[in-house]
Design a protein around this motif. Structure first.
Motif, short mmCIF file in Angstrom:
data_model
loop_
_atom_site.label_atom_id
_atom_site.label_comp_id
_atom_site.label_asym_id
_atom_site.label_seq_id
_atom_site.Cartn_x
_atom_site.Cartn_y
_atom_site.Cartn_z
N GLU A 183 0.81 -1.29 0.01
CA GLU A 183 0.04 -0.11 0.09
C GLU A 183 0.87 1.43 -0.03
O GLU A 183 0.24 2.32 -0.13
CB GLU A 183 -0.85 0.05 1.21
CG GLU A 183 -1.98 -1.34 1.33
CD GLU A 183 -2.87 -1.05 0.20
OE1 GLU A 183 -3.04 -0.05 -0.50
OE2 GLU A 183 -3.87 -1.97 0.01
N GLY A 184 2.17 1.02 -0.05
CA GLY A 184 3.20 2.23 0.25
C GLY A 184 2.88 2.77 1.63
O GLY A 184 2.42 2.06 2.63
N VAL A 299 -0.47 12.50 -3.38
CA VAL A 299 -0.34 11.18 -3.00
C VAL A 299 -0.85 10.11 -3.70
O VAL A 299 -2.17 10.05 -3.79
CB VAL A 299 -1.21 11.41 -1.64
CG1 VAL A 299 -0.73 10.29 -0.69
CG2 VAL A 299 -0.62 12.67 -0.58
N SER A 300 -0.13 9.45 -4.40
CA SER A 300 -0.50 8.39 -5.25
C SER A 300 0.47 7.12 -5.12
O SER A 300 1.58 7.41 -4.92
CB SER A 300 -0.52 8.97 -6.80
OG SER A 300 -0.76 7.85 -7.56
N ILE A 301 -0.31 5.86 -5.11
CA ILE A 301 0.43 4.86 -5.24
C ILE A 301 1.26 4.58 -6.64
O ILE A 301 1.94 3.75 -6.72
CB ILE A 301 -0.38 3.45 -4.85
CG1 ILE A 301 0.72 2.51 -4.43
CG2 ILE A 301 -1.37 3.29 -5.78
CD1 ILE A 301 1.59 2.52 -3.49
N ASP A 302 0.91 5.14 -7.70
CA ASP A 302 1.32 5.23 -8.86
C ASP A 302 2.95 5.90 -8.89
O ASP A 302 2.88 7.17 -8.89
CB ASP A 302 0.58 5.76 -9.91
CG ASP A 302 1.12 5.63 -11.35
OD1 ASP A 302 2.22 4.86 -11.63
OD2 ASP A 302 0.44 6.43 -12.27
N SER A 303 4.13 5.18 -9.15
CA SER A 303 5.39 5.96 -9.32
C SER A 303 5.34 6.66 -10.45
O SER A 303 6.44 7.50 -10.25
CB SER A 303 6.47 4.70 -9.01
OG SER A 303 6.48 3.70 -10.25
N THR A 304 4.76 6.20 -11.44
CA THR A 304 4.88 7.28 -12.90
C THR A 304 3.78 8.27 -12.72
O THR A 304 4.00 9.23 -13.77
CB THR A 304 4.50 6.46 -13.79
OG1 THR A 304 3.17 5.86 -13.92
CG2 THR A 304 5.42 4.87 -14.04
N LEU A 305 2.90 8.42 -12.01
CA LEU A 305 1.92 9.53 -11.97
C LEU A 305 1.35 9.72 -13.34
O LEU A 305 1.29 10.75 -13.87
CB LEU A 305 2.48 10.82 -11.36
CG LEU A 305 2.97 10.85 -10.10
CD1 LEU A 305 3.59 12.11 -9.72
CD2 LEU A 305 1.74 10.65 -9.01
N ARG A 306 0.96 8.57 -13.73
CA ARG A 306 0.60 8.48 -15.31
C ARG A 306 -0.82 9.43 -15.47
O ARG A 306 -1.82 9.32 -14.53
CB ARG A 306 0.28 7.21 -15.62
CG ARG A 306 0.01 6.98 -17.39
CD ARG A 306 -0.18 5.52 -17.71
NE ARG A 306 -1.68 5.09 -17.58
CZ ARG A 306 -2.02 4.02 -16.99
NH1 ARG A 306 -1.08 3.11 -16.68
NH2 ARG A 306 -3.25 3.64 -17.17
N VAL A 316 4.15 11.72 -2.82
CA VAL A 316 4.02 10.51 -1.73
C VAL A 316 3.58 9.33 -2.20
O VAL A 316 2.30 9.24 -2.93
CB VAL A 316 3.31 11.05 -0.54
CG1 VAL A 316 3.37 10.08 0.73
CG2 VAL A 316 3.71 12.32 0.02
N LEU A 317 4.27 8.26 -2.30
CA LEU A 317 4.08 7.04 -2.95
C LEU A 317 3.18 6.27 -1.90
O LEU A 317 3.93 5.41 -1.07
CB LEU A 317 5.26 6.26 -3.31
CG LEU A 317 5.13 5.15 -4.22
CD1 LEU A 317 4.51 5.54 -5.58
CD2 LEU A 317 6.63 4.55 -4.54
N ALA A 318 1.92 6.67 -1.77
CA ALA A 318 1.02 5.70 -0.96
C ALA A 318 -0.24 5.68 -1.69
O ALA A 318 -0.91 6.80 -2.39
CB ALA A 318 1.07 6.50 0.29
N SER A 319 -1.17 4.64 -1.18
CA SER A 319 -2.51 4.40 -1.40
C SER A 319 -3.34 5.35 -0.54
O SER A 319 -3.00 5.63 0.54
CB SER A 319 -2.98 3.11 -1.44
OG SER A 319 -3.04 2.65 -0.39
#
Length: 554
Positions: A183-184, A299-306, A316-319
């Motif tokens: 979940e980050g 704040v997104s679990i998507d590392s690419t921020l597509r 912030v890499l988190a769901s």
């Protein structure tokens, strides 16, 4: 009964069960008979659907409802082509789903054999992974990898190709267990950065949407926003992360938004986005919040921020689940102490949201042609009778504006909609919703063009005891395109007109209840009878709203 065979098809089914799959949506095909054989007698319901587009839409909707990958099964060639539409939906919406596709035998590859196609070439740009099972011993491993890929990071669709001969071969060995999905996390330093940014703002705003939400996460983030009086804008077709009636809800960005929420999003001195990113539709075609000095914490679990646009102050890499957990640990310290300072800012935004969702009295609505009714009147009668946890399902088209604007979404999840403008989704999504939550009313809000793209799935609803309410706005045209025509080529209507059937009679033909509304005075009784059919008699119902072509939106 003959003993259960231990072929790779059976291992796939056993692996699905190990991953908690309760049902699969399928159109059968000779290319994956061994998997169908594995489903025989399994504790997994096989929902036999009438068209592969409907099956894959149901799987995509299941992913939105549960957060777990929905599973569709189709045959090669034409079946795979029909299923492609939901893959694109899942790709753009970030929805977990797994599509199993039967393939030609290995020996028949590259010979233009019957229904042969290349799954990597077809699906490679619209799926997170494309697997082809070439070794029967890897059947369970491939299922585990497919589910992990579909759920992890930014969720999305995964395709698993099943050569007809491979899945009939013997499987030996242990099943591969599910792979845990991270979940980050929000570190203490990151949390301080976010809270300090909000605390120091004069006009803060939360922007929420995307996937990886749970009912608990939505409730926790709502509680944080309400405790602090932080206004919340929701992404387009994601209106259920914050309750419709919450005093901090500003409504949704994107199409059919009120002007106030867009202005607040534009002028906010700090935006913290949770789950969502400011993309095309939310920013009115990459125009809102595009200034380089905008303060946007994502704040997104998507590392690419597509899909994101505009400036980024931090990522912030988190769901949303991890955000909720961080706020829970913080407890009372999550009080920012600025509620009174923001009361006017938030209150004005929420008041505008409520005013926009208020349906005018019939006398105040624009005139409508003889023999037609206002969709707004039907929506008013419906909203007055809706259960608190009602679900709305939407495809694409101008008809969705009535639901997006007026349908109250009070709990998560309660809106299943496509964010890629894909039509034909509403009925399959409603079927999936009722199968998963039979106690909740699902209302499919359809256009006349949108309904006939997958309206045959009313047969699936009847077969599996999944009664739904469909409201079909019939103005005998593709309204969205007509509206664009009138803007760019006024008075030159071309390629948008439709000749429609009796939709109410069609509902009755599928064993359901049908109503036709041709005037506003017929709306209340029609809605009452339709709801009684669904909630009491437990059969699907359809309200055919005959509307004026000139009224293209609320």
């Amino acid at each position: 009964m003959s003993p259960k065979p231990q072929h790779a098809g059976q291992a796939i089914v056993d692996s699905l069960a190990l991953h908690g799959v309760k049902r699969v949506f399928a159109v059968p095909g000779e290319s994956y008979l061994a998997v169908l054989d594995g489903l025989h007698g399994a504790d997994i319901e096989t929902v036999v659907v009438r068209q592969e587009g409907g099956a894959s839409y149901m799987a995509e909707a299941h992913g939105k409802i549960t957060g777990e990958p929905g599973v569709a099964m189709v045959t090669r060639g034409p079946g795979a082509a029909n299923a492609f539409i939901a893959l694109h939906t899942a790709w753009q919406d970030g929805t977990p789903m797994v599509l199993f596709v039967g393939l030609v035998p290995i020996a028949d590859r590259m010979r233009e054999s019957f229904q042969e196609f290349d799954p990597n070439a077809w699906f490679g740009t619209q799926a997170k992974r494309v697997f082809t099972l070439d070794e029967p011993g890897r059947a369970s491993e491939v299922v585990a990898e497919a589910f992990f890929a579909a759920k992890s990071g930014r969720p999305g669709p995964v395709v698993v190709g099943l050569p007809e001969d491979v899945i009939t071969k013997e499987f030996s060995g242990a099943l591969t267990p599910p792979v845990p999905v991270a979940e980050g996390a929000v570190s203490p330093a990151e949390l301080r950065t976010l809270l300090d940014a909000l605390r120091g703002a004069e006009k803060p705003l939360l922007f929420v949407g995307g996937q990886r939400w749970t009912t608990e996460a939505a409730a926790a983030i709502t509680a944080f926003a309400e405790r602090n009086g932080l206004p919340v804008a929701q992404d387009w077709h994601a209106s259920d992360r914050i309750p419709f009636s919450s005093p901090v809800n500003l409504g949704s960005l994107g199409y059919s938004r009120n002007g106030t929420v867009a202005r607040m999003f534009e002028v906010a001195d700090v935006v913290v986005a949770i789950g969502a990113v400011p993309g095309d539709v939310a920013t009115d075609g990459f125009t809102l919040r595009q200034r380089p000095d905008a303060v946007n914490h994502l704040v997104s679990i998507d590392s690419t921020l597509r899909g994101r646009s505009g400036a980024i102050s931090s990522h912030v890499l988190a769901s949303p689940v991890a955000v909720a957990a961080a706020l829970e640990v913080l407890g009372d310290a999550a009080d920012l102490g600025r509620r009174g300072d923001w009361a006017g800012w938030t209150g004005a935004g929420h008041a505008a949201h409520l005013a926009y969702a208020e349906i005018a009295d019939d006398a105040a609505l624009p005139p409508t042609a003889e023999g037609t009714a206002h969709m707004s009147t039907v929506m008013r009668e419906l909203v007055a009778r809706l259960p608190h946890d009602a679900v709305n399902t939407l495809g694409a088209g101008n008809h969705t504006l009535w639901a997006q604007r007026f349908f109250p979404t009070e709990v998560f999840p309660s809106q299943l909609a496509t964010r890629n403008g894909s039509m034909g989704y509403s009925i399959p999504a409603a079927v999936a919703s009722v199968l998963e939550n039979p106690h909740r009313l699902a209302v499919a809000v359809c256009g006349d063009g949108e309904f006939l793209m997958n309206g045959q799935e009313l047969a699936t609803a009847a077969q599996y005891g999944a009664p739904l309410l469909a409201i079909v706005l019939d103005n005998s045209q593709y309204s969205t395109i007509r509206a664009h025509q009138e803007k760019h080529f006024p008075g030159r209507v071309s390629g948008t007109q439709l000749a429609n059937p009796d939709f109410a009679a069609l509902s009755r033909a599928f064993g359901g209840h049908g109503e036709t509304v041709r005037s506003d005075k017929e709306a209340a009784d029609a809605v009452e009878r339709a709801l009684d059919a669904v909630l009491t008699r437990r059969v699907s119902a359809l309200i055919h709203v005959v509307a004026d072509q000139a009224l293209l939106e609320p």
